[in-house]
Design a protein around this motif. Sequence first.
Motif, mmCIF file in Angstrom:
data_model
loop_
_atom_site.group_PDB
_atom_site.id
_atom_site.type_symbol
_atom_site.label_atom_id
_atom_site.label_comp_id
_atom_site.label_asym_id
_atom_site.label_seq_id
_atom_site.Cartn_x
_atom_site.Cartn_y
_atom_site.Cartn_z
ATOM 1 N N UNK A 21 -19.009 24.894 -25.246
ATOM 2 C CA UNK A 21 -17.868 24.050 -25.574
ATOM 3 C C UNK A 21 -16.605 24.802 -25.930
ATOM 4 N N UNK A 22 -16.533 26.088 -25.602
ATOM 5 C CA UNK A 22 -15.334 26.875 -25.918
ATOM 6 C C UNK A 22 -14.380 26.838 -24.730
ATOM 7 N N UNK A 23 -13.201 26.277 -24.939
ATOM 8 C CA UNK A 23 -12.193 26.164 -23.887
ATOM 9 C C UNK A 23 -10.857 26.630 -24.450
ATOM 10 N N UNK A 24 -10.099 27.346 -23.657
ATOM 11 C CA UNK A 24 -8.800 27.838 -24.083
ATOM 12 C C UNK A 24 -7.739 26.763 -23.843
ATOM 13 N N UNK A 25 -6.981 26.435 -24.882
ATOM 14 C CA UNK A 25 -5.919 25.453 -24.745
ATOM 15 C C UNK A 25 -4.726 26.007 -23.998
ATOM 16 N N UNK A 26 -3.839 25.141 -23.499
ATOM 17 C CA UNK A 26 -2.670 25.589 -22.733
ATOM 18 C C UNK A 26 -1.779 26.561 -23.498
ATOM 19 N N UNK A 64 -1.101 30.440 -22.508
ATOM 20 C CA UNK A 64 0.275 30.901 -22.308
ATOM 21 C C UNK A 64 0.562 32.128 -23.166
ATOM 22 N N UNK A 65 0.074 32.128 -24.414
ATOM 23 C CA UNK A 65 0.292 33.272 -25.291
ATOM 24 C C UNK A 65 -0.459 34.498 -24.769
ATOM 25 N N UNK A 66 -1.683 34.283 -24.258
ATOM 26 C CA UNK A 66 -2.460 35.384 -23.699
ATOM 27 C C UNK A 66 -1.778 35.999 -22.488
ATOM 28 N N UNK A 113 -10.173 36.218 -22.715
ATOM 29 C CA UNK A 113 -9.902 35.711 -24.056
ATOM 30 C C UNK A 113 -11.040 34.806 -24.531
ATOM 31 N N UNK A 114 -11.482 33.894 -23.670
ATOM 32 C CA UNK A 114 -12.546 32.964 -24.072
ATOM 33 C C UNK A 114 -13.825 33.727 -24.420
ATOM 34 N N UNK A 115 -14.178 34.718 -23.603
ATOM 35 C CA UNK A 115 -15.389 35.483 -23.868
ATOM 36 C C UNK A 115 -15.263 36.299 -25.165
ATOM 37 N N UNK A 116 -14.093 36.891 -25.387
ATOM 38 C CA UNK A 116 -13.867 37.634 -26.629
ATOM 39 C C UNK A 116 -14.069 36.734 -27.847
ATOM 40 N N UNK A 117 -13.473 35.540 -27.806
ATOM 41 C CA UNK A 117 -13.599 34.607 -28.924
ATOM 42 C C UNK A 117 -15.043 34.144 -29.112
#
Length: 409
Positions: free
Chosen positions: A83-88, A92-94, A131-135
């Motif tokens: 359930x980990x998803x990166x928001x817009x 954008x910041x990444x 980023x998602x995998x790191x988090x």
Amino acid sequence: MSGTTFRKTMIAACALALCSFQVSAQDLFAPVAQVDQRIITEFEVQQRQRFLRVLGASGSSRSEVIEELIRDRLREDETRQSGIVLGPDELAQGLSDFAARAQLSTEEFVEGLASEGIAEETFRDFVNVSIVWRDYIRARFGNRVRVDDREVDRAVDSARGNSGIEVLVSEIIIPAPPPRAEQVLEQAEAISQATTEAEFSDFARRFSATASRGAGGRLPWTPISELPPVLRPLLLALGPGQVTAPLQIPNAVALFQLRDIRETAAPQRSFSAIEYAAYYIDGGRTPEALARARAISARVDRCDDLFGIAKGQPDNVLDRGSLPPEEIPDDIAIELAKLDPGEVSTALTRAGGNTLVLLMLCGRTPALEEDQVIDRDAIATQLRNQRLNAFSETLLADLRAEADVRIFE
């Protein structure tokens, strides 16, 4: 750096990639690999190769890119199920942070990539997965990583280069091509429980692929500063007789036992760059490939001689570069630490174990002496990240072993 400068500096790096993959439009979407029900296409492989070459990053060979795209699919499936998803806004910041490394805005960076035939989606997918995998790894394993003051103290001493620390280490490096990765990792976990030098040395003679296996994996006294950065904190955290956790490197698993540690009056040397060459031989660790490597080793005395060996062969059969120690891939750095200029190693493989690497150390460039400001918090963060990365590699190996992975070439 302006967008124009970006394009000018990148076009030479991309020229080879652009002319090396001239295929018909329909071939671009031909399946190259499959992870469960998800396909990896020729287009994705070419795009990732171009992207990495524009960045000047390592790991841009075709086989390495295919393997990394497979790992990306595994990362995506695992994080999606969690359930980990990166928001817009986060994405954008990444993207902005990544582009800022080249002193560009996101728009300038994307424009520069587009001028070299690289789709914006390639950039976005690369950053998003990272980023998602790191988090996810931090959330899942963060509470299992502890770094105490003793470990930071030893790492600080190593970084300052004033303590003259030397270590007496034994090594085991076990080949682990993808079909055997899970089995080898389980074997390495068992070996890591060794409590005596004799027990560890027996394992080295039986399973290690390095030249030291005949000596039970025993290496001579070595200045800690000459070892790969990834190994230094791991060894400094051990007591004599203790063994590191399995360290996953490309197509292999490594373990190290600390036999002894001492301080000397001799100042430690540090290096700003290490130059090496890697010649790739088809066949992996087959008797034929190893015999060819021995024959080549007998004919070469320095890295320049390998150009004659590679003459008339594809450009990608020989890599030669000079990198700061912290940027050298871990498995290569481990082998280079054992070599003098002109010496070779044949312990490593690539392409899932199907390609043997004849690795030669060309030379080491000493770093200029200067006052070093030590940031203890940064060192502690580095130690934590190294351990989180070990958890990440172990999890990916498990996911790959459980998935239905097929490569169609």
